[in-house]
Design an enzyme around this catalytic site. Structure first.
Site, short mmCIF file in Angstrom:
data_model
loop_
_atom_site.label_atom_id
_atom_site.label_comp_id
_atom_site.label_asym_id
_atom_site.label_seq_id
_atom_site.Cartn_x
_atom_site.Cartn_y
_atom_site.Cartn_z
N TYR A 7 31.44 16.75 5.02
CA TYR A 7 30.05 16.68 5.49
C TYR A 7 29.48 15.26 5.31
O TYR A 7 28.88 14.69 6.24
CB TYR A 7 29.23 17.70 4.71
N ILE A 19 15.66 23.28 10.92
CA ILE A 19 15.05 21.97 11.18
C ILE A 19 14.91 21.74 12.69
O ILE A 19 13.88 21.24 13.17
CB ILE A 19 15.90 20.86 10.52
N ARG A 72 16.84 27.46 15.23
CA ARG A 72 16.36 27.82 13.88
C ARG A 72 16.27 26.56 13.02
O ARG A 72 16.66 25.46 13.44
CB ARG A 72 17.28 28.84 13.23
N VAL A 130 28.41 22.13 20.84
CA VAL A 130 28.60 20.67 20.87
C VAL A 130 30.05 20.25 20.65
O VAL A 130 30.40 19.08 20.79
CB VAL A 130 27.67 19.92 19.87
N LYS A 166 28.14 12.62 8.13
CA LYS A 166 26.74 12.18 8.16
C LYS A 166 26.60 10.66 8.03
O LYS A 166 25.69 10.07 8.60
CB LYS A 166 25.95 12.89 7.06
P1 NDP Z 1 20.86 25.62 10.07
O1 NDP Z 1 22.18 26.07 9.55
O2 NDP Z 1 19.66 26.42 9.81
O3 NDP Z 1 20.97 25.34 11.64
C1 NDP Z 1 22.07 24.65 12.17
C2 NDP Z 1 21.90 24.53 13.65
O4 NDP Z 1 23.06 23.86 14.20
C3 NDP Z 1 21.83 25.90 14.33
O5 NDP Z 1 20.89 25.84 15.35
C4 NDP Z 1 23.23 26.07 14.88
O6 NDP Z 1 23.29 26.87 16.03
C5 NDP Z 1 23.56 24.64 15.26
N1 NDP Z 1 25.01 24.45 15.43
C6 NDP Z 1 25.98 24.53 14.51
N2 NDP Z 1 27.18 24.33 15.06
C7 NDP Z 1 26.96 24.11 16.38
C8 NDP Z 1 27.79 23.84 17.50
N3 NDP Z 1 29.12 23.74 17.38
N4 NDP Z 1 27.23 23.66 18.71
C9 NDP Z 1 25.91 23.76 18.86
N5 NDP Z 1 25.06 24.02 17.85
C10 NDP Z 1 25.58 24.21 16.63
O7 NDP Z 1 20.73 24.15 9.50
P2 NDP Z 1 19.48 23.21 9.20
O8 NDP Z 1 18.36 23.50 10.11
O9 NDP Z 1 19.28 23.20 7.75
O10 NDP Z 1 20.15 21.80 9.58
C11 NDP Z 1 19.91 21.10 10.78
C12 NDP Z 1 20.52 19.71 10.63
O11 NDP Z 1 19.94 19.04 9.51
C13 NDP Z 1 22.03 19.74 10.39
O12 NDP Z 1 22.64 18.67 11.06
C14 NDP Z 1 22.12 19.53 8.89
O13 NDP Z 1 23.35 18.95 8.52
C15 NDP Z 1 20.96 18.59 8.63
N6 NDP Z 1 20.48 18.59 7.27
C16 NDP Z 1 20.01 19.74 6.67
C17 NDP Z 1 19.58 19.68 5.36
C18 NDP Z 1 19.04 20.86 4.64
O14 NDP Z 1 18.75 20.73 3.43
N7 NDP Z 1 18.85 22.01 5.26
C19 NDP Z 1 19.61 18.43 4.60
C20 NDP Z 1 20.11 17.31 5.33
C21 NDP Z 1 20.52 17.40 6.61
P3 NDP Z 1 23.74 28.42 15.96
O15 NDP Z 1 22.56 29.19 15.47
O16 NDP Z 1 24.10 28.73 17.37
O17 NDP Z 1 24.89 28.49 14.98
#
Ligand code: NDP
Length: 241
Positions: free
Chosen positions: A147, A19, A17, A56, A151
């Protein structure tokens, strides 16, 4: 003559889902062989994207996922460490577990996949690593000491990898998104959203595809001499940081 940058084995962590999914679609459109990891069962992915289970925070689970991807697509040539979580709260209320669990997913999680992927990249004599950081890694953010620490750690990781493996045709870069419309930001209080909106020179939030395009590009042959860079995709929010 430049090498082809299509048909590669690409792995994106947390690609079910947000990004991560947008990044997976961008590489798929580029003609690459795309795999994503997810902790839960995924059913509605676009055709052509391979979903493998991985957490992870668990080295054995990461290893099993890599084996599955290698069997289907060959050694991972492009790794996007995208999986990430937040547990926001002010310092005085932040428990040690709030801190270490975010570090374990966002920073140590990236280390686990990077270490596993690097073996294949060294053998392949090529590789592209993209670590998904955040504007707050260098800008800072109240309530996000865990966080932001995780990062900014990714910057040291990419730069150290560049110094270790840069001569082996492997690049490592950081993409630092600003505020992106996903489930992660959906849950923020309206007041926080308003504050971000006022601070962003672009005057709008980012869509996941705008991050994905930059990730695809920095992993392409066009970006072959960029390594150890932090590329902001934040509408100007973090300028100077
Ligand atoms: P979402 O919360 O929509 O998605 C997070 C993703 O990380 C999911 O696919 C989730 O999988 C996965 N995940 C979380 N924990 C684990 C784990 N232990 N092992 C494997 N997978 C895991 O977040 P975004 O799409 O918004 O964010 C993606 C990245 O971008 C992140 O690193 C976030 O910090 C970074 N980011 C996002 C920003 C934003 O404004 N949205 C801004 C800056 C950075 P599952 O569905 O299985 O939980």
């Amino acid at each position: 003559m430049s090498e082809a940058t299509t048909g590669r084995s690409v792995l994106i962590t947390g690609g079910n889902r947000g990004i991560g999914l947008a990044i997976a679609k961008a590489f798929l459109a580029n003609g690459d062989k795309v795999a994503i990891t997810s902790r839960s069962e995924v059913t509605d992915l676009p055709a052509g994207i391979l979903a493998v289970k991985a957490d992870v925070t668990d080295e054995a689970s990461v290893d099993a996922a890599f084996k599955e991807v290698e069997a289907a697509h060959g050694p991972v040539e492009v790794l996007v460490a995208n999986a990430g979580i937040t547990k926001d709260t002010l310092l005085l209320r932040m428990s040690e577990d709030d801190f270490t669990s975010v570090l374990d997913t966002n920073l140590t999680g990236a280390f686990r996949v990077l270490k596993r992927a690097s073996k294949g990249m060294i053998r392949l004599k090529k590789g592209r690593v993209v670590l998904i950081s955040s504007v707050v890694g260098l800008y800072g953010s109240p309530g996000q000491i865990n966080y932001a620490s995780s990062k900014s750690g990714l910057v040291g990781m990419a730069r150290s990898l560049t110094r270790e493996l840069g001569a082996r045709n492997i690049t490592a870069n950081v993409v630092a998104p600003g505020y992106v419309n996903t489930e992660m930001t959906d849950v923020l209080p309206e007041e926080t959203k308003d504050q971000y909106m006022k601070a962003i020179p672009a005057g709008r939030f980012c869509e996941p595809e705008e991050i994905a395009n930059v990730v695809r590009w920095v992993a392409s042959d066009e970006a072959s001499y960029i390594s150890g860079a932090v590329i902001p995709v934040d509408g100007g929010l973090g300028m100077g940081h």
